[in-house]
Design a protein around this motif. Structure first.
Motif, PDB file in Angstrom:
ATOM      1  N   PHE B  25      32.134  30.503  54.721  1.00 12.75           N
ATOM      2  CA  PHE B  25      32.034  31.073  53.376  1.00 12.75           C
ATOM      3  C   PHE B  25      33.361  31.680  52.914  1.00 12.75           C
ATOM      4  N   PHE B  26      34.092  32.292  53.841  1.00 12.64           N
ATOM      5  CA  PHE B  26      35.368  32.876  53.432  1.00 12.64           C
ATOM      6  C   PHE B  26      36.370  31.773  53.089  1.00 12.64           C
ATOM      7  N   LYS B  28      35.592  28.933  51.873  1.00 13.34           N
ATOM      8  CA  LYS B  28      35.167  28.424  50.555  1.00 13.34           C
ATOM      9  C   LYS B  28      35.639  29.350  49.428  1.00 13.34           C
ATOM     10  N   VAL B  29      35.593  30.664  49.697  1.00 16.86           N
ATOM     11  CA  VAL B  29      36.090  31.624  48.695  1.00 16.86           C
ATOM     12  C   VAL B  29      37.582  31.376  48.448  1.00 16.86           C
ATOM     13  N   LEU B  30      38.327  31.163  49.532  1.00 18.92           N
ATOM     14  CA  LEU B  30      39.767  30.954  49.391  1.00 18.92           C
ATOM     15  C   LEU B  30      40.083  29.620  48.717  1.00 18.92           C
ATOM     16  N   THR B  32      37.977  27.656  46.719  1.00 10.39           N
ATOM     17  CA  THR B  32      37.460  27.398  45.367  1.00 10.39           C
ATOM     18  C   THR B  32      38.425  27.980  44.335  1.00 10.39           C
ATOM     19  N   HIS B  34      40.141  29.712  41.263  1.00  7.34           N
ATOM     20  CA  HIS B  34      39.702  30.769  40.357  1.00  7.34           C
ATOM     21  C   HIS B  34      39.723  30.223  38.934  1.00  7.34           C
ATOM     22  N   HIS B  37      38.496  32.117  32.407  1.00  6.11           N
ATOM     23  CA  HIS B  37      37.538  31.843  31.330  1.00  6.11           C
ATOM     24  C   HIS B  37      38.133  32.176  29.975  1.00  6.11           C
TER      25      HIS B  37
END
Lengths: 547, 42
Positions: B25-26, B28-30, B32, B34, B37
């Motif tokens: 998961f970490f 994936k955070v790194l 994905t 940013h 918007h």
């Protein structure tokens, strides 16, 4: 003055959220719970509760926070009231828990944090060098039971440090501390876990090797059963407290996200990071090292009153057995690790209070931070001065334990049943960077509330020795630690009734008085916050901000 | 004395599960990106 703060980076947010969850309990509470609840037997219920209660609550609180942030709300009273139908105006008072808990817990937690700082200093300056086990234990007893100027100095330093960091804002203060503190904590933890896993019998005075402690921790204890309700209640309780759910701090941190930011992946990452620190590092330090030197029987006895004693009374002495250089390094790493675990949590406790003051009373960030600092100084002073009369424990019990359970139970009812699971599911899955398995929809609606109800009932009506098997056999005698008997002070009354020594009797009566006064103070704090929420509500109505 | 088989298996399996999910998961955070918007001010 509008509250327009935001997180500087996604990693910063995840580390801050993980830091919020990782606390002293990861290193001191988890291993003790495992020891007391069947060792290896404990881990399956523990991980199951993480999946069925921990992760769902993280999803719920993160998405509630982001939902509130869309309306400019950064604390639970108005986040909750925005989710409820307008006629149900009482929800904003349920949200009072989300400020009260943080304020009251921060009040005593900062004192605990200051011990870690003081012990870091004493480890580095060599205060424990050459001391006997009894000497190190007495050092701690003296430090907390008769706090002198040093204890005050470290406490005030901790309060000022927390307040200063909070006044620097989310990206300029909290996030920076998380980015430095979390990697250091993990690094220190890995070093100590390595030491914990390599204790050898006969080397540096150790009686047993690490495997003795690890066998004890990871094998099912003879006689324990995975079907024992006591183990499940303990596992659910541990998951609940380790993740810092039911506090309102997760809501607040998440409310500063942008409305199209992901919550699902972030929540999973922060939650699992907490589990890594707890299971992989927390289980490898205190118990294997202590058992290596003192044996299983001694550790069982020592952990009956919790893990704090092992952490502060025992480990500083054991580090001395590794030679002067390693003693300094280990002491620095152990108490440094606890300090970072503490400060990343206490900072999270400050933000909901600040968010409320900024949103509702238009305070500046600096002013709200120093107001929070002043409030925890006033509220925390009795925990420092009257620690020996149980004021600290009283705060921990009511604010740090019971309030969390009550709030979490009510918030999940609001989210899944009143706001509605359809809308709730949309909140969780919108803009998600991972696919959330749809089974969680069912779990959040049915399983998590049921588990929380178990924790709730377990706390309120805890049977003697937490023996739920006896309850199922028809014998439900309340333990003195149950909420009901705690309110009645039945344990203390029993002690008073059986004491004949006048001096001891006087001390016990004093304790009773201090306990009752501290409860009154907590109730007054809750009522005061509720009054502020009412004022804020009236202000909103007057300004046309209450649609 | 080494660890007994049951304790060793429980410890290794649990640690592998926890480290595996944490790292996944970490990572994936790194990984994905940013998303900035453009409609933040909506």
């Amino acid at each position: 003055m509008s509250n327009t703060e935001s997180w500087g980076s996604r990693v910063g947010l995840v580390l801050a959220m993980a830091g919020n969850a990782v606390g002293l309990g990861n290193f001191l509470r988890f291993p003790v719970q495992a020891v007391q609840n069947g060792g290896g037997t404990f881990i399956i219920p523990y991980l199951t509760c993480f999946l069925l209660m921990g992760i769902p609550l993280l999803f719920v609180e993160w998405s509630m926070g982001r939902f509130g942030g869309k309306f400019g709300d950064h604390s639970t009273p108005f986040i909750l009231s925005n989710m409820a139908p307008k006629k149900q105006f009482l929800w904003k008072y349920v949200g009072v828990f989300g400020i009260f808990t943080n304020l009251a817990v921060a009040a005593y937690y900062c004192y605990l944090e200051s011990w870690t700082l003081a012990y870091t200093w004493h480890s580095v300056s060599g205060s424990f060098h050459g001391q006997s086990a009894e000497g190190v234990a007495n050092f701690f007893n003296n430090y907390v039971l008769n706090p002198g100027s040093e204890a005050f100095l470290f406490w005030i330093f901790c309060l000022v440090l927390n307040t200063y960091i909070l006044s620097r804002g989310l990206s300029g203060g909290v996030e920076k501390v998380a980015k430095i503190g979390m990697p250091l904590l993990i690094l220190f933890g890995i070093f100590l876990a390595y030491k914990g896993l390599t204790v050898e019998a006969g080397v540096d005075g150790a009686k047993y090797s690490s495997s003795e402690g690890l066998n004890f921790l990871w094998s099912p204890t003879p006689g324990s059963s995975i079907w024992d309700p006591k183990v499940w209640v303990a596992a659910a309780g541990q998951i609940f407290f380790t993740l810092s759910v039911g506090m309102g701090s997760i809501h607040c941190y998440a409310s500063y996200m942008r409305k199209k930011d992901d919550v699902a992946l972030n929540a999973m990452s922060a939650g699992w990071m907490n589990e890594f620190v707890e299971v992989c590092l927390g289980a490898a330090i205190v118990i294997p090292i202590s058992i290596g030197y003192f044996g299983i029987e001694w550790v069982i006895e020592a952990t009956k009153t919790g893990g704090l004693g092992l952490g502060f009374r025992t480990l500083p002495y054991l580090f001395q057995q590794w030679g002067p250089t390693l003693a300094v390094i280990s002491g620095l790493f152990w108490f440094g690790l606890l300090f970072f675990a503490g400060i990343t949590s206490s900072l999270a406790m400050g933000t909901p209070c600040m968010g409320f003051l900024q949103d509702e009373f238009k305070m500046s960030r600096q002013k709200s931070a120093w107001t929070f600092g002043a409030a925890i100084f006033i509220l925390g002073l009795p925990t420092v001065l009257f620690f020996k009369y149980g004021v600290f424990d009283e705060y921990d019990y009511w604010a740090g334990t019971i309030s969390l359970v009550v709030f979490a139970l009510l918030e999940i009812i609001l989210f899944a049943w009143i706001f509605g699971m359809e809308k709730g599911w949309k909140e969780i899955t919108s803009h998600a960077d991972i696919k959330v398995p749809s089974i969680f929809k069912f779990i959040i609606k049915w399983v998590t509330p049921t588990l929380l109800l178990f924790v709730f009932v377990g706390a309120f009506f805890k049977p003697v020795d937490n023996d739920w098997n006896a309850v199922f056999q028809g014998s439900w005698v309340l333990d003195d630690g149950s909420v009901i008997n705690t309110i009645l002070n039945s344990g203390l009354h029993k002690k008073i009734a059986s004491t004949t020594d006048p001096a001891q009797l006087e001390e016990l009566n004093k304790q009773l008085t201090f306990i009752n006064w501290s409860r009154l103070l907590l109730v007054a704090t809750f009522a005061g916050i509720a009054a502020l929420v009412y004022v804020a509500y009236r202000k909103r109505v007057k300004e046309g901000r209450w649609a | 004395m080494g660890m007994n088989t049951q304790a060793l298996i429980t410890m290794i399996v649990t640690n592998l599960i926890v480290i595996g999910f944490t790292a996944f998961f970490f990572w994936k955070v790194l990984k994905t990106p940013h998303v900035e918007h453009s409609d933040e001010a909506e």
